[in-house]
Scaffold this active site. Structure first.
Site, PDB file in Angstrom:
ATOM      1  N   HIS A 174      61.066  52.569  46.949  1.00  0.00           N
ATOM      2  CA  HIS A 174      61.394  52.401  45.784  1.00  0.00           C
ATOM      3  C   HIS A 174      61.012  53.944  45.008  1.00  0.00           C
ATOM      4  CE1 HIS A 174      62.300  48.396  46.500  1.00  0.00           C
ATOM      5  NE2 HIS A 174      63.362  48.803  46.012  1.00  0.00           N
ATOM      6  N   ARG A 230      68.071  47.335  38.341  1.00  0.00           N
ATOM      7  CA  ARG A 230      66.742  47.016  38.664  1.00  0.00           C
ATOM      8  C   ARG A 230      65.637  46.525  37.627  1.00  0.00           C
ATOM      9  NH1 ARG A 230      68.198  50.998  42.826  1.00  0.00           N
ATOM     10  NH2 ARG A 230      68.113  49.963  45.058  1.00  0.00           N
ATOM     11  N   ARG A 244      70.117  42.283  37.721  1.00  0.00           N
ATOM     12  CA  ARG A 244      69.388  41.817  38.927  1.00  0.00           C
ATOM     13  C   ARG A 244      68.201  41.306  38.415  1.00  0.00           C
ATOM     14  NH1 ARG A 244      67.484  44.362  44.273  1.00  0.00           N
ATOM     15  NH2 ARG A 244      66.040  45.580  42.643  1.00  0.00           N
ATOM     16  N   GLU A 275      71.057  40.038  51.385  1.00  0.00           N
ATOM     17  CA  GLU A 275      70.071  41.431  52.060  1.00  0.00           C
ATOM     18  C   GLU A 275      68.940  40.583  53.089  1.00  0.00           C
ATOM     19  OE1 GLU A 275      68.162  43.301  48.646  1.00  0.00           O
ATOM     20  OE2 GLU A 275      68.006  41.439  47.670  1.00  0.00           O
ATOM     21  N   ASN A 321      69.643  48.090  51.913  1.00  0.00           N
ATOM     22  CA  ASN A 321      68.206  48.836  52.046  1.00  0.00           C
ATOM     23  C   ASN A 321      67.373  47.543  52.668  1.00  0.00           C
ATOM     24  OD1 ASN A 321      69.220  50.882  50.806  1.00  0.00           O
ATOM     25  ND2 ASN A 321      68.157  50.279  48.780  1.00  0.00           N
ATOM     26  N   ASP A 322      67.513  46.387  52.174  1.00  0.00           N
ATOM     27  CA  ASP A 322      66.564  45.435  52.508  1.00  0.00           C
ATOM     28  C   ASP A 322      67.291  44.669  54.004  1.00  0.00           C
ATOM     29  OD1 ASP A 322      64.128  45.205  51.362  1.00  0.00           O
ATOM     30  OD2 ASP A 322      65.490  44.417  49.560  1.00  0.00           O
ATOM     31  N   ARG A 348      61.031  49.649  55.787  1.00  0.00           N
ATOM     32  CA  ARG A 348      61.821  50.583  54.978  1.00  0.00           C
ATOM     33  C   ARG A 348      61.042  51.434  54.196  1.00  0.00           C
ATOM     34  NH1 ARG A 348      64.651  47.241  49.858  1.00  0.00           N
ATOM     35  NH2 ARG A 348      64.626  49.448  48.856  1.00  0.00           N
ATOM     36  N   CYS A 351      75.411  47.541  47.037  1.00  0.00           N
ATOM     37  CA  CYS A 351      74.469  48.368  46.306  1.00  0.00           C
ATOM     38  C   CYS A 351      73.244  48.827  46.969  1.00  0.00           C
ATOM     39  CB  CYS A 351      73.973  47.512  44.931  1.00  0.00           C
ATOM     40  SG  CYS A 351      73.221  46.043  45.384  1.00  0.00           S
TER      41      CYS A 351
END
Ligand code: PEP
Ligand code: MG
Length: 576
Positions: free
Chosen positions: A197, A304, A340, A435, A458-459, A469, A506
């Site tokens: 992040h 986010r 989200r 995810e 990503n996840d 990650r 996304c």
């Protein structure tokens, strides 16, 4: 030290920066315990109060320095305001002064005891959110401790007068936000990966950065010239003149290429055979919203919201959230915004905070945290519902593992909707992030109970391939082109097609221009990414032919290894 050193890292945010290094030493603070005499007590309390005043001046100066440079000045200011309030805290500040006078101990020891006591109380409240807040006690307390000890630097305190490259072993997303208004031209960070992040935040701020460069701090000193190459993922320490000239040219080339891409902002994102691909923006901070249309975003595909909660002592209250969300909706209108719900936990813990969980990425994060802290979760849901008053609210849930969990969060959304009554939106569209591998396998069932899917690669990659990650040690294994990932994407798209709901992506995979033909071939028609990537992705879309993308995806799905697939993708790009 004079020789040039080239270090390889992970490109976190593209661009090239050349400036003098500012090395930040963040070793842990050691607290000495010293006995003092009765006669010294008064002087020790004064010394303590001076350190508190100094902390207040530092925080106020940081707040005043927040001009209109960074996109997130409003958020920084609120964070700092919360920290300033903590410096007035009776229990912490007056309590520590009382300990000095009563127990005849030095100020550092007294303060650290008070900090432990407050953190113990917060932890005893049994609520993960309050446990996390205890980290804010650390943030503010450590600032005072550093003033007392005059050692180990912290970011807010460092003087950045000239443009610099910040060299630091570790950073957290909240701290990156706080650095946005300082004169940091580039970041070289010891830990992290492309999808951690911190990197997402650095991209949002458009600051060239390289992460995951271990053993760096010992090889560079403040004042050394450093080049951060956020395109190739290199950090060059003490480059010779020729190298500096070369990188100055590259920097210019990058700026020109960016301008060139931006020139196509208003062109439609349509393949050469007429298939439209909707391109949306991912944002972390409300102030980024205004920039999205500049990059040609059709709306926000992922907001986010958890970034609103980071680095502050108290969670944003419902009204503050409502105002913030409303402002984002209005900035983008008539374009849609997908909120989200907060995905707190895992690597989204501020600064020197350390999670008490052994495996935070597998722990209490996202909707799990929301289901455990229903008051906080419902406050957010109500804020979103009220923010979308009279319009359509689009909201999606992160880290859904299966139908049972989805039903629980949907029930909370319904409860919240009833609570806000006529102050709520005209309509609601609910989405489920995909995810987790379990969500992929039950996507057909999830699809029947939501209005859209959004794939968070990503996840999904992290959990499917078992690769943290945020861990640079295993970053070489982290690939979106693993056959399991491509099959997962295809399965989710198919589940969406059968249920008749749209499927978007996304995660960072959607922002890789080279992979766009493959994603189109897998059936995706909507992609969301950090705004700065939109122009390059659009160029890929416009150069693609959906028919040949389908052939590409079929071939890729039949392959056994990521290396073969990567090769195929490159060959396809060369032919195109
Ligand atoms: C993802 O996991 O792909 C995603 C978009 O969410 P985040 O990066 O915030 O975890
Ligand atoms: Mg995610």
């Amino acid at each position: 030290m004079s020789e040039t050193i080239r270090l390889r890292g992970i490109p976190a945010s593209p661009g090239i920066a050349i400036a003098k290094a500012r090395v930040v030493d963040r070793r842990r603070i050691r607290i000495p315990k010293q006995r003092i005499s009765q006669a010294e007590a008064r002087g020790e309390v004064d010394r303590f109060m001076r350190a508190v005043d100094e902390a207040r001046t530092q925080l106020e100066a940081a707040r005043a320095a927040i001009g209109d440079r960074g996109p997130a000045q409003g958020d920084h200011s609120l964070i700092l305001q919360a920290h300033l309030l903590m410096l007035e805290d009776e229990m912490m500040i007056d309590g520590a002064a009382a300990v000095i006078a009563r127990d005849l101990v030095n100020a550092e020891w007294a303060l650290s005891r008070k900090m432990d006591e407050i953190k113990g109380i917060l932890a005893g409240l049994g609520d993960a959110y309050f446990k996390e807040r205890s980290e804010d006690v650390d943030f503010v307390g450590n600032r005072v401790l550093r003033n007392l000890l005059g050692e180990a630097e912290d970011l807010l305190k460092i003087d950045i007068e000239d443009a610099c490259i910040l060299v630091v072993a570790q950073l957290c997303p909240g701290e990156v936000a706080q650095m946005a208004d300082r004169r940091v031209e580039g970041f070289a960070i010891g830990t992290g990966t492309r999808t951690s992040h911190v990197s997402i935040m650095l991209q949002a701020l458009g600051i060239p950065s390289v992460v995951g460069i271990s053993l760096m701090a010992d090889r560079v000193e403040s004042g050394d010239v450093v080049i951060v190459d956020g395109i190739e993922g290199q950090v060059i320490i003490r480059p010779d003149e020729g190298t500096v000239r070369d990188y100055e040219e590259r920097r210019l080339g990058f700026a020109l290429a960016e301008q060139d891409l931006l020139a196509g902002r208003d062109e439609p994102a349509v393949t050469e055979d007429g298939v439209a691909i909707a391109l949306y923006a991912n944002i972390e901070l409300p102030a980024e919203a205004a920039l999205c249309p500049d990059y040609g975003a059709e709306g926000i595909g992922l907001y986010r919201t958890e970034f609103l909660y980071l680095d502050r002592a108290l969670p944003p209250d419902e009204n503050e959230q409502q105002r913030t969300y409303r402002a984002v909706i209005e900035t983008l209108a008539p374009r849609p915004v997908i909120f989200r719900t907060f995905d707190l936990g895992a690597d989204k813990l501020p600064g020197e905070r350390e999670s008490s969980e052994a495996n935070p990425a597998l722990g209490l994060r996202a909707i799990r945290l929301g289901l455990k802290n229903r008051t906080m979760f419902k406050a957010q849901l109500r804020a979103m519902l009220r923010a979308a008053h009279g319009r359509e609210l689009r909201v999606m849930f992160p880290m859904v593992s299966g139908l049972g969990e989805l039903r629980q969060v949907n029930a909370l959304l319904e409860e919240s909707r009833l609570e806000v009554g006529s102050a709520g939106p005209a309509a609601i569209r609910v989405g489920c992030m995909i995810e987790l591998p379990s969500a992929v396998l039950v996507a057909h069932a999830l699809a029947r109970e939501v209005d859209f899917f959004s794939i968070g690669t990503n996840d999904l990659i992290q959990y499917s391939l078992g690769i943290d990650r945020a861990n640079d040690q295993v970053a070489y294994l982290y690939t979106p082109l693993h056959p399991a990932i491509l099959r997962s994407i295809r399965m989710v798209v198919e589940a969406g097609e059968i249920a008749g709901i749209p499927v978007s992506m996304c995660g960072g995979m959607a922002a890789e221009p080279l992979l766009i033909p493959l994603l189109i071939g897998l059936g995706l028609r909507s992609l969301s990414m950090t705004p700065m990537w939109i122009p390059a992705v659009k160029r890929s879309v416009r150069a693609a032919n959906a028919g040949s993308c389908l052939g590409l995806a079929r071939q890729a799905l039949a392959m056994g290894t990521s290396v073969e697939i990567e090769d195929l993708v490159h060959r396809h790009a060369e032919q195109a």
